[in-house]
Write an enzyme that holds these catalytic residues in place. Sequence first.
Site, mmCIF file in Angstrom:
data_model
loop_
_atom_site.group_PDB
_atom_site.id
_atom_site.type_symbol
_atom_site.label_atom_id
_atom_site.label_comp_id
_atom_site.label_asym_id
_atom_site.label_seq_id
_atom_site.Cartn_x
_atom_site.Cartn_y
_atom_site.Cartn_z
ATOM 1 N N GLY A 8 0.689 -1.288 -0.178
ATOM 2 C CA GLY A 8 -0.250 -0.249 0.372
ATOM 3 C C GLY A 8 0.914 1.369 0.259
ATOM 4 N N ALA A 9 1.929 1.302 -0.676
ATOM 5 C CA ALA A 9 3.168 2.048 -0.708
ATOM 6 C C ALA A 9 2.808 3.600 -1.459
ATOM 7 C CB ALA A 9 4.894 1.968 -1.283
ATOM 8 N N GLY A 11 -0.295 4.745 -0.741
ATOM 9 C CA GLY A 11 -1.304 5.719 -0.207
ATOM 10 C C GLY A 11 -0.578 6.250 0.618
ATOM 11 N N HIS A 152 -13.576 9.965 11.493
ATOM 12 C CA HIS A 152 -12.733 9.349 10.601
ATOM 13 C C HIS A 152 -12.517 10.496 9.224
ATOM 14 C CE1 HIS A 152 -11.471 6.670 13.585
ATOM 15 N NE2 HIS A 152 -10.779 6.144 12.830
ATOM 16 N N LYS A 156 -12.754 6.498 4.582
ATOM 17 C CA LYS A 156 -12.037 5.200 5.248
ATOM 18 C C LYS A 156 -13.776 4.264 4.845
ATOM 19 C CE LYS A 156 -11.690 3.325 9.760
ATOM 20 N NZ LYS A 156 -10.782 2.958 9.783
#
Length: 263
Positions: A8-9, A11, A152, A156
């Site tokens: 998930g690099a 994001g 949040h 989400k």
Amino acid sequence: MVRVMVSGACGKMGRSVLNAVQQDPQLELVGAVDLNAGSDIGDLIGIPKTGITVQADLVEAIVSAKPDVLVDFTKPSVVFSNACIALKHRVSPVIGTTGLSDEHKAEIKNLAEKNDTAAFIAPNFAIGAILMMKMAKEAAKYMPHVEIIELHHDNKLDAPSGTALGTVEMIREVRKSMQQGNPDEFEKVAGARGANVDGIHIHSVRLPGYVAHQEVIFGGLGQTLTIRHDSINRDSFMPGVVLACKKVKGLQGLVIGLENLLD
């Protein structure tokens, strides 16, 4: 040195993890995975090119980079599969993605034990959030009437949040199931009273402008008590992520909750 790969690099959380790992002298960033593959991780976090390219295939990335730890901040729909792949390759998953079912957690636990490779899941990596949960548990011994509001950002996917559910679990350790409010109350609009877990109502707010926030409100005779934690930005989670990367290899099986790593 602990060899770390980030899933998930690309994001927002993933980029924060890349930066935190890159800056820690005890961690070595060896790989990154994301559906948006092709970028050098240096381009993602504003540093000179590193020669480490974001890959799309997790198995190929693990085989080529040989990480010790896989940090996962992806989506509920893929985190379980990622954790299973990591464990089968004897890589310890450090999971910040929420939304895993009890059945998935049980399977991760079985795989961790079968492969003699620890796994770690944290509903929240912020130290302050863990303190909030601990304080809520203590307060519930004396003020059992409690509701939770968690707030949040609007991207989400899961609700209630993992932190809210984790807080409920800690409160349930000291408070029996009970009905709160008027026994004859009714909802004029379905869901108005939020989710109900053993009488504890959880209310989820999703709006732009928020990061991650929670308040636990206790009510008693002539008084209320509110315990609140606010993550102002994603940096608040990074000390916990870094700590988990360093400690996960010393754990056994599946460990859930950052409180278990704090001295």
